[in-house]
Enzyme design. Structure first.
Site, mmCIF file in Angstrom:
data_model
loop_
_atom_site.group_PDB
_atom_site.id
_atom_site.type_symbol
_atom_site.label_atom_id
_atom_site.label_comp_id
_atom_site.label_asym_id
_atom_site.label_seq_id
_atom_site.Cartn_x
_atom_site.Cartn_y
_atom_site.Cartn_z
ATOM 1 N N THR A 1 0.829 -1.210 0.000
ATOM 2 C CA THR A 1 0.000 0.000 0.000
ATOM 3 C C THR A 1 0.861 1.256 0.000
ATOM 4 O OG1 THR A 1 -1.459 1.303 1.430
ATOM 5 C CG2 THR A 1 -0.077 -0.298 2.529
ATOM 6 N N TYR B 1 -1.654 0.192 10.263
ATOM 7 C CA TYR B 1 -1.926 -0.507 8.995
ATOM 8 C C TYR B 1 -0.702 -0.446 8.082
ATOM 9 C CZ TYR B 1 -3.497 -1.226 4.228
ATOM 10 O OH TYR B 1 -3.591 -1.645 2.930
#
Ligand code: UDP
Length: 327
Positions: free
Chosen positions: A116, A140
């Site tokens: 990501t 995250y």
């Protein structure tokens, strides 16, 4: 190629599974169905299981001789990761470790990993190259950065080759209406706006209007899920053709503001749903766009859906199909 797809019943994984099936690959999906769906697995075999279960992984790898692993299974909600960080280190980082143990033991040659842009954190640059230092600002992003590092270290110590794909803002749906984002309690902008159109939500918020951008709202690089899925299929072909391990950004290299996105959703749907302007959401950088020159050069990837109207149009069409499916 015989491939294992973890998280193949989820949003991105299911689009990749469909394309892998069309390309003739032999697919096994491993998914705990926590946010995925049985109907989303349109080809191959579905094995229901959890990557926390090392015995289940051992059984899976003893039953199949995988030539590649595509690892999608993960939690992806940034605010949730801030509130419950250990969930992310467990489900993302530790479960990747569990998977890598099997990859190592069975000498799987190829791995494609879903990473990501959140690994970059809050960079000063707005167009990001893969060589920027990694500085995630939430659990995250950190959980994915740690997973990347484990994959790189194992590759350095073994014959494993990898392609790590760093996704920017994934949106849209299969243009034939076969698949789309069905994630419960979605938080992502285009999905949220589409849920306003179907009436699932009464309205939405714009988080921050005082950013240093053309209209004061954040700019993001929205990439259509089918273009992203294609990158995964090409990454496998690249490695099978002898390509060396790479980290590649997945985005179009241009961005839209939150207001621009909402305007397109309203214009296309003809629905003027309520939008409230509220304060900034913690941890949102003003603008994030991918420098995508590397993926174009290394994989020969070229987008087919680089158009916000197409992204929003497919997302809206899917949202209606999904609403009917649930009724
Ligand atoms: N956003 C918003 N309202 C929403 C959801 C998102 O204003 O209901 C904004 C968010 O603050 C960010 C952009 O839309 O500036 C994209 O957010 P999203 O959660 O879709 O993806 P992220 O870039 O955080 O991964």
């Amino acid at each position: 190629m015989k491939v294992l797809v973890t998280g193949g019943a989820g949003y991105i994984g299911s689009h990749v599974v469909r394309q892998l099936g069309e390309a003739g690959h032999d697919i096994v999906v491993f998914d705990n169905l926590s946010t995925g769906y049985r109907w989303a697995v349109t080809c191959g075999e579905l094995v229901i299981g959890d990557l926390a279960d090392e015995q289940a992984i051992a059984d899976l790898f003893s039953q199949h001789r995988f030539e590649a692993v595509l690892h999608f299974a993960a939690n992806i909600v940034v605010p949730e990761s801030v509130e419950n960080p250990l969930k992310y280190y467990r489900n993302n980082t530790r479960n990747t470790l569990n998977l890598l143990k099997a990859v190592e033991e069975h000498q799987v040659p190829y791995m494609v990993f879903s990473s990501t842009a959140a690994v970059y954190g809050m960079p000063e640059e707005t167009v990001l190259t893969e060589d920027l230092p990694l500085a995630p600002i939430n659990p995250y992003g950190a959980s994915k950065m740690m997973s990347e590092r484990m994959i790189m270290d194992l590759a350095a110590a073994s014959s494993l080759n990898y392609v790590i794909l760093r996704y920017f803002n994934v949106a849209g749906a299969n243009p034939d209406g076969l698949l789309g984002q069905a994630t419960p309690e979605a938080t992502h902008l285009i999905k949220v706006a589409c849920e306003c159109v179907t009436g699932k939500r009464d309205g939405m918020s714009v988080f921050g209007t005082d950013y240093d951008t053309r209209d004061g709202t954040c700019i993001r690089d929205y990439i259509h899920v089918e273009d992203l899925a294609k990158a995964h299929v090409m990454a496998l072909e690249y490695m099978a053709g002898g390509g060396e391990s790479r980290v590649l950004n997945c985005g179009y290299g241009r961005g839209f503001t939150v207001r621009e996105v909402i305007d397109v959703v309203k214009r296309q749907s003809g629905n003027d749903f309520p939008v409230q302007e509220t304060g900034r959401r913690a941890g949102d950088p003003a603008a994030l766009m991918a420098d995508n020159s590397r993926i174009k050069k290394v994989l020969g990837w070229q987008p087919d859906y680089d158009d916000l109207d197409t992204i929003v149009g497919t997302a809206l069409a899917w949202e209606k199909i999904w609403q009917d499916k649930q009724a």
